[in-house]
Design an enzyme around this catalytic site. Structure first.
Site, PDB file in Angstrom:
ATOM      1  N   ARG A   1      -3.212  21.483 -16.201  1.00  0.00           N
ATOM      2  CA  ARG A   1      -2.067  20.656 -16.581  1.00  0.00           C
ATOM      3  C   ARG A   1      -2.033  20.397 -18.095  1.00  0.00           C
ATOM      4  NH1 ARG A   1       0.430  16.267 -12.282  1.00  0.00           N
ATOM      5  NH2 ARG A   1       1.883  15.310 -13.692  1.00  0.00           N
TER       6      ARG A   1
ATOM      7  N   ASN B   1       0.493  19.661 -22.745  1.00  0.00           N
ATOM      8  CA  ASN B   1       0.237  18.815 -23.911  1.00  0.00           C
ATOM      9  C   ASN B   1       0.453  19.525 -25.241  1.00  0.00           C
ATOM     10  OD1 ASN B   1      -0.362  16.475 -22.521  1.00  0.00           O
ATOM     11  ND2 ASN B   1      -2.500  17.051 -22.254  1.00  0.00           N
TER      12      ASN B   1
ATOM     13  N   GLU C   1      -4.413  16.567 -12.236  1.00  0.00           N
ATOM     14  CA  GLU C   1      -5.004  16.776 -13.559  1.00  0.00           C
ATOM     15  C   GLU C   1      -6.522  16.871 -13.473  1.00  0.00           C
ATOM     16  OE1 GLU C   1      -3.324  14.047 -16.374  1.00  0.00           O
ATOM     17  OE2 GLU C   1      -3.588  15.457 -18.006  1.00  0.00           O
TER      18      GLU C   1
ATOM     19  N   LYS D   1       3.250  11.413 -11.639  1.00  0.00           N
ATOM     20  CA  LYS D   1       2.478  10.426 -12.409  1.00  0.00           C
ATOM     21  C   LYS D   1       3.326   9.174 -12.566  1.00  0.00           C
ATOM     22  CE  LYS D   1      -0.363  13.101 -15.600  1.00  0.00           C
ATOM     23  NZ  LYS D   1      -0.653  13.188 -17.047  1.00  0.00           N
TER      24      LYS D   1
ATOM     25  N   LYS E   1       7.641  23.052 -14.986  1.00  0.00           N
ATOM     26  CA  LYS E   1       6.672  21.960 -14.867  1.00  0.00           C
ATOM     27  C   LYS E   1       6.086  21.930 -13.461  1.00  0.00           C
ATOM     28  CE  LYS E   1       5.333  17.229 -15.627  1.00  0.00           C
ATOM     29  NZ  LYS E   1       5.610  15.873 -16.113  1.00  0.00           N
TER      30      LYS E   1
ATOM     31  N   HIS F   1       1.300  17.642 -28.354  1.00  0.00           N
ATOM     32  CA  HIS F   1       1.162  16.223 -28.049  1.00  0.00           C
ATOM     33  C   HIS F   1      -0.028  15.538 -28.715  1.00  0.00           C
ATOM     34  CE1 HIS F   1       4.471  16.846 -25.354  1.00  0.00           C
ATOM     35  NE2 HIS F   1       4.434  15.601 -24.916  1.00  0.00           N
TER      36      HIS F   1
ATOM     37  N   GLU G   1      11.151  18.465 -25.191  1.00  0.00           N
ATOM     38  CA  GLU G   1      10.274  18.878 -24.076  1.00  0.00           C
ATOM     39  C   GLU G   1      10.792  20.182 -23.452  1.00  0.00           C
ATOM     40  OE1 GLU G   1       7.473  17.318 -23.512  1.00  0.00           O
ATOM     41  OE2 GLU G   1       7.749  15.217 -24.106  1.00  0.00           O
TER      42      GLU G   1
ATOM     43  N   HIS H   1       9.817   9.606 -28.600  1.00  0.00           N
ATOM     44  CA  HIS H   1       8.748  10.514 -28.184  1.00  0.00           C
ATOM     45  C   HIS H   1       9.085  11.983 -28.482  1.00  0.00           C
ATOM     46  CE1 HIS H   1       5.425  12.153 -25.947  1.00  0.00           C
ATOM     47  NE2 HIS H   1       6.258  12.828 -25.175  1.00  0.00           N
TER      48      HIS H   1
ATOM     49  N   ARG I   1       0.811  -1.242   0.000  1.00  0.00           N
ATOM     50  CA  ARG I   1       0.000   0.000   0.000  1.00  0.00           C
ATOM     51  C   ARG I   1       0.831   1.272   0.000  1.00  0.00           C
ATOM     52  NH1 ARG I   1      -2.580  -3.293   3.348  1.00  0.00           N
ATOM     53  NH2 ARG I   1      -4.497  -4.213   2.542  1.00  0.00           N
TER      54      ARG I   1
ATOM     55  N   HIS J   1       0.977  12.235 -30.398  1.00  0.00           N
ATOM     56  CA  HIS J   1       0.408  10.916 -30.063  1.00  0.00           C
ATOM     57  C   HIS J   1      -0.164  10.239 -31.308  1.00  0.00           C
ATOM     58  CE1 HIS J   1      -0.129  12.396 -25.662  1.00  0.00           C
ATOM     59  NE2 HIS J   1       1.051  11.836 -25.849  1.00  0.00           N
TER      60      HIS J   1
END
Ligand SMILES: NC(=O)c1ccc[n+]([C@@H]2O[C@H](COP(=O)([O-])OP(=O)(O)OC[C@H]3O[C@@H](n4cnc5c(N)ncnc54)[C@H](O)[C@@H]3O)[C@@H](O)[C@H]2O)c1
Ligand SMILES: [Zn+2]
Length: 367
Positions: free
Chosen positions: A247, A251, A242, A148, A232, A254, A190, A271, A126, A258
């Protein structure tokens, strides 16, 4: 290598706040950092086969010297390791080495290792204390900031995961010396993105330091990484989970990125390379919608090219790209929405964009 000129970026998230320490030749400082003046027990290092030697080894030594019993778990390098199977294998191995609630997990590697180890740390017993030692530029400026963590499902990237903030992040620019050049440049995309979306002055700094960046000058890298982490972190502090939509500014480029990654089956572009192409598409879209002038697109194009990144959309079917965009979870509502610049250093979320404009931005054709 000297550790002079170290910088610290504080990520303010109430009781989950932590510091990102950025220096050169500082890997050996991880032991004292994790110990924090107290006694270290058991530390589980998670790394991949490319990073194990010499970087994870140096981290392990420093933790041992600080009094920890250290176990290193090595996973294969590459995106395939970001899976439930590899996570389950790590849980099992952690049980065998008697990992318990007081054990600490340290990720030493790129974004794959950081996301995977973070998810394993968040879920085992946990939740265990977690530290990050990011070793790719992308991980240093992006994936190690924001909490994340997660793994992929077949056909759905990052679908299973958590928000799990580290207790601390240690960034050593020295580790970038062993990073393959394509991976290094990919991380730079980035960095350029942060300039476009949030900080025109930083964008100009990057333009003025192309040579130093290309030769991986440590002092320029420390500044560039610290500024990227700060930018960031500013976004993450406002919208940690988010939830508010803030946030989403991260993107920029992106949605196109993507789609391009999906259509080329994640095999043609790294990427950051797809981000570079995606940013140019987004910038051209902003131009078509009358939001910016062509000089703003031109500056991005010039900087990305000088940093060795691709800027041209390859020959792919625009219809396939549009279909992929509709599948992207970020536009689940069915409408095409984009993060677009209104000037260098500022972006806005723009909804209800017409398909013909999106198509035109990708192909460079009118209407
Ligand atoms: N959590 C987030 O917020 C977030 C943000 C952006 C990206 N990501 C994730 O990050 C992942 C991509 O990360 P990445 O680009 O770092 O890829 P990666 O972790 O696969 O690393 C790229 C390659 O470089 C190798 N490597 C790493 N450090 C090295 C070093 N110092 N010297 C030599 N080789 C080294 C790795 O073994 C790998 O082969 C994706 O899964 C993406 O989803 C997460
Ligand atoms: Zn990205």
């Amino acid at each position: 290598m000297s550790s002079s000129g170290s910088e610290t970026v504080r990520v303010n998230l109430a009781e989950r706040s932590y510091d990102i320490q950025i220096g050169t030749g500082t890997l050996q400082q991880l032991g004292p950092l994790v110990a924090g003046g107290g006694k270290l027990r058991h530390v589980v290092i998670i790394t991949d086969e490319h990073v194990e030697q010499p970087h994870a080894l140096a981290v392990a030594e420093s933790l041992s010297e600080a009094g920890a019993q250290v176990d290193a778990l090595v996973v294969p390098a590459g995106e395939k390791s970001k899976s439930i199977d590899v996570a389950a294998d790590l849980w099992e191995r952690m049980l065998v080495i008697e990992t318990d609630r007081r054990s600490v997990v340290v990720a030493v590697g790129g974004g794959v290792v950081g996301d995977l180890a973070g998810y394993v740390a968040a879920s085992y017993a946990r939740g265990l204390a977690f530290y990050q030692v990011p070793t790719t530029l992308l991980a240093q400026v992006d994936s190690s900031v924001g909490g994340k963590v997660g793994v992929n499902l077949p056909g759905a990237k990052n679908m299973v995961g958590a928000f799990w903030q580290p207790r601390g992040v240690l960034i050593d620019t020295g580790v970038l010396k062993t990073l393959p050049v394509r991976e290094y440049r990919s991380g730079l995309a980035e960095v350029v993105k942060y300039g476009v979306i949030l900080d025109a002055e930083f964008f100009a700094y990057l333009e003025q330091h192309v040579d130093e960046i290309n030769r991986r000058d440590d002092s320029v890298l420390r500044h560039l990484i610290a500024r990227s982490c700060r930018l960031k972190a500013d976004v993450v502090e406002i919208d940690e989970r988010e939830e508010t939509g803030h946030r989403a500014v991260l993107n920029y480029g992106h949605t196109f990125c993507h789609a391009l990654e999906a259509v080329t089956e994640y095999s043609e572009f790294l990427h950051g390379e797809a981000v570079a192409i995606g940013m140019l598409c987004a910038s051209r879209l902003a131009e078509r919608l009358g939001r910016i002038d062509s000089a703003t697109t031109e500056r991005q194009c010039k900087l990305l090219t000088a940093l060795g990144l691709p800027v041209e959309m390859p020959e792919v079917d625009p219809a396939a790209l549009l279909a992929a965009m509709r599948h992207d979870k970020k536009i689940a509502s069915g409408k095409l929405r984009f993060v677009l610049p209104s000037r260098l250093g500022h972006v806005e979320l723009v909804g209800e964009v017409k398909e013909e404009d999106v198509r035109g931005a990708m192909t460079g054709e009118n209407g």
